[in-house]
Design a protein around this motif. Structure first.
Motif, PDB file in Angstrom:
ATOM      1  N   GLY A   1      -0.534  -2.553  -5.257  1.00 29.02           N
ATOM      2  CA  GLY A   1      -1.202  -2.200  -6.495  1.00 29.02           C
ATOM      3  C   GLY A   1      -2.600  -2.742  -6.650  1.00 29.02           C
ATOM      4  N   ALA A   2      -3.288  -3.025  -5.536  1.00 31.40           N
ATOM      5  CA  ALA A   2      -4.649  -3.550  -5.612  1.00 31.40           C
ATOM      6  C   ALA A   2      -5.651  -2.454  -5.274  1.00 31.40           C
ATOM      7  CB  ALA A   2      -4.821  -4.726  -4.647  1.00 31.40           C
ATOM      8  N   ALA A   3      -6.905  -2.700  -5.625  1.00 31.58           N
ATOM      9  CA  ALA A   3      -7.961  -1.760  -5.249  1.00 31.58           C
ATOM     10  C   ALA A   3      -8.072  -1.717  -3.729  1.00 31.58           C
ATOM     11  CB  ALA A   3      -9.286  -2.212  -5.873  1.00 31.58           C
ATOM     12  N   TRP A   4      -8.155  -0.523  -3.169  1.00 33.81           N
ATOM     13  CA  TRP A   4      -8.219  -0.295  -1.727  1.00 33.81           C
ATOM     14  C   TRP A   4      -6.963  -0.756  -0.996  1.00 33.81           C
ATOM     15  CZ3 TRP A   4     -12.023   2.745  -0.106  1.00 33.81           C
ATOM     16  CH2 TRP A   4     -13.167   2.847  -0.918  1.00 33.81           C
ATOM     17  N   ALA A   5      -5.919  -1.060  -1.709  1.00 36.42           N
ATOM     18  CA  ALA A   5      -4.661  -1.456  -1.066  1.00 36.42           C
ATOM     19  C   ALA A   5      -3.510  -1.186  -2.019  1.00 36.42           C
ATOM     20  CB  ALA A   5      -4.697  -2.915  -0.651  1.00 36.42           C
ATOM     21  N   GLU A   6      -3.168   0.085  -2.150  1.00 31.44           N
ATOM     22  CA  GLU A   6      -2.008   0.440  -2.962  1.00 31.44           C
ATOM     23  C   GLU A   6      -0.758  -0.238  -2.402  1.00 31.44           C
ATOM     24  OE1 GLU A   6      -0.047   2.025  -6.108  1.00 31.44           O
ATOM     25  OE2 GLU A   6      -2.195   2.156  -5.720  1.00 31.44           O
ATOM     26  N   GLU A   7      -0.711  -0.343  -1.053  1.00 28.19           N
ATOM     27  CA  GLU A   7       0.400  -1.053  -0.400  1.00 28.19           C
ATOM     28  C   GLU A   7      -0.053  -1.510   0.978  1.00 28.19           C
ATOM     29  OE1 GLU A   7       5.037  -0.147  -0.011  1.00 28.19           O
ATOM     30  OE2 GLU A   7       3.832   1.046   1.368  1.00 28.19           O
ATOM     31  N   LEU A   8       0.204  -2.764   1.294  1.00 27.14           N
ATOM     32  CA  LEU A   8      -0.036  -3.315   2.629  1.00 27.14           C
ATOM     33  C   LEU A   8       1.207  -4.094   3.014  1.00 27.14           C
ATOM     34  CD1 LEU A   8      -1.855  -3.835   5.069  1.00 27.14           C
ATOM     35  CD2 LEU A   8      -2.830  -5.787   3.841  1.00 27.14           C
ATOM     36  N   ILE A   9       1.883  -3.621   4.054  1.00 30.09           N
ATOM     37  CA  ILE A   9       3.177  -4.193   4.413  1.00 30.09           C
ATOM     38  C   ILE A   9       3.235  -4.430   5.920  1.00 30.09           C
ATOM     39  CG2 ILE A   9       4.279  -1.933   4.703  1.00 30.09           C
ATOM     40  CD1 ILE A   9       6.808  -3.165   3.431  1.00 30.09           C
ATOM     41  N   VAL A  10       3.939  -5.486   6.321  1.00 30.08           N
ATOM     42  CA  VAL A  10       4.118  -5.821   7.733  1.00 30.08           C
ATOM     43  C   VAL A  10       5.615  -5.921   8.022  1.00 30.08           C
ATOM     44  CG1 VAL A  10       3.797  -7.586   9.516  1.00 30.08           C
ATOM     45  CG2 VAL A  10       1.906  -7.013   7.980  1.00 30.08           C
ATOM     46  N   ASP A  11       6.039  -5.253   9.087  1.00 28.30           N
ATOM     47  CA  ASP A  11       7.424  -5.336   9.563  1.00 28.30           C
ATOM     48  C   ASP A  11       7.428  -5.999  10.934  1.00 28.30           C
ATOM     49  OD1 ASP A  11       8.283  -3.964   7.320  1.00 28.30           O
ATOM     50  OD2 ASP A  11       8.113  -2.016   8.297  1.00 28.30           O
ATOM     51  N   ALA A  12       8.413  -6.847  11.188  1.00 27.20           N
ATOM     52  CA  ALA A  12       8.530  -7.510  12.490  1.00 27.20           C
ATOM     53  C   ALA A  12       9.991  -7.586  12.883  1.00 27.20           C
ATOM     54  CB  ALA A  12       7.918  -8.912  12.438  1.00 27.20           C
TER      55      ALA A  12
END
Length: 382
Positions: free
Chosen positions: A84-95
């Motif tokens: 929900g941030a500007a330029w980052a509606e979603e940033l996720i990492v999977d490992a």
């Protein structure tokens, strides 16, 4: 063949316990698990196959049995970094990570990391790295070893005027007394020993990929996806072609000469007894190095036609930029993109496209048409 699997895991949404980054609303999700797998092979041919009496059989088919088991532990995690941030509606990492311990005295580690960045509702960028491992399956390990036949225009060391000189042929087992009088196969068929290898090590591969998904707001119903991938496989489980082994030996690769076992007359085709008949040994082994690079493009478009229903267009395009195969580290890489035969084996086309159009009518009837194009593949002759 039979397979028995026992598997279990536990999963948790740690967000319920307050495990979430300050920049994200969703919590961290984790999985921990273990697995036990057992595989067995039993091959019991009848007396006709065991004695090699089948017409065109090329040699006896010997029975075999074997098996292995593997214990594995694995874990996965999905970590929302920003939401929900500007330029980052979603940033996720999977490992993820998996450890495997095989009863064949092989241990492997498999792991990967993936990231997805939704800049906004219309643009998403993704990337991943994966170390993949494939242990030999039960047939590659324990398939019966026996004679088969391979085609070759002529034995380069056979006949009254051999194609190769005496020194080359001597490396493959032709004595000075045999040179110039080795009988050649009138059918152009020669013996080779095929079958499993219980000493195989696991294959390993590294995969890098990145892509973008674009759903433009100004064109309703349109979605475009472009992905790039780079895959490299090492210690690939395969068998060298018998003709390749022979040519490598004749060209001076002494390591391959040990796989050329000529018969009493210096031949490679008379008889079907593996102990005395001429043949080339081409069992499964850790050999191949393979690298593939390419692009995948997907386009989806849905069109509302009002009282006439709707149309949907779905197009998938695959372009292979590089497909290099190398049977040995000492051998030259073969460009197999758009080719077949020799080292390349089956056709490896460098372009494919599928376009499907679907009309959903208002009369409980759906009509669909598919157009498919597969690129040309040319013969790679050694």
């Amino acid at each position: 063949t039979d397979q028995t699997i026992y598997s279990g895991y536990v999963a948790a949404d740690l967000g319920e316990y307050g495990w979430a980054l300050p920049s994200a609303e969703s919590g961290i999700n984790v999985v921990f698990g273990a697995e036990y797998r057992e595989e067995n092979l039993e091959f019991d041919p009848d007396s006709g196959f065991s004695s090699g009496d089948g017409a065109g059989q090329g040699g006896a088919t010997i029975g075999v049995s074997g098996g292995y088991d593997v214990k594995e532990f694995f874990m996965e995690a999905s970590i929302p970094l920003v939401e929900g941030a500007a330029w980052a509606e979603e940033l996720i990492v999977d490992a993820g990570y998996r450890y495997s311990d095989y009863s064949t005295d092989q241990q492997t580690d498999t792991y990967g990391i993936r990231s997805g960045w939704a800049i906004n509702n219309g643009v998403k960028i993704r990337a991943s790295y994966q170390r993949a491992v494939r242990a030999a399956n039960v047939r590659e390990l324990f398939a019966p070893q026996g004679f088969n036949l391979f085609d070759m225009a002529a034995d380069p060391c056979a006949g009254g005027s051999p194609l190769r000189n005496a020194a080359d042929c001597a490396r493959s087992g032709v004595t000075p007394g045999q040179y110039g009088s080795v009988p050649d196969s009138p059918a152009g068929q020669y013996n080779y020993l095929q079958g499993g290898n219980p000493d195989l090590a696991p294959e390993e591969s590294d995969t890098y990929s990145m892509g973008i998904v674009w759903t433009p707001e100004f064109v309703e119903g349109l979605s475009l996806t472009l992905d790039y991938y780079d895959i490299e496989i090492e210690k690939g489980i395969n068998n060298l072609t018998p003709e390749f082994i022979l040519n490598e030996c004749l060209d001076g690769n002494e390591a391959q000469c040990g796989s050329v076992d000529r018969g009493r007359a210096g031949d490679l085709w008379i008889g079907s007894d593996v102990n005395v008949s001429g043949h080339i040994v081409a069992l499964q082994d850790n050999l191949a190095i393979e690298r593939v690079k390419g692009y995948d493009f997907i386009a989806d478009y849905g069109l509302d036609m009002g009282k006439w229903g709707s149309l949907n267009f779905h197009n998938i395009m695959a372009v292979v930029d590089t497909w290099d195969k190398q049977e040995l580290e000492s051998a030259e890489a073969e460009d197999c993109a758009g080719g077949w035969g020799s080292t390349c084996g089956y056709p490896q086309v460098d372009f494919q496209n599928n376009l499907r159009t679907t009309w959903t009518t208002p009369w409980n009837l759906t009509v669909s048409g598919l157009w498919r194009q597969i690129g040309r593949a040319s013969c790679r002759e050694r």
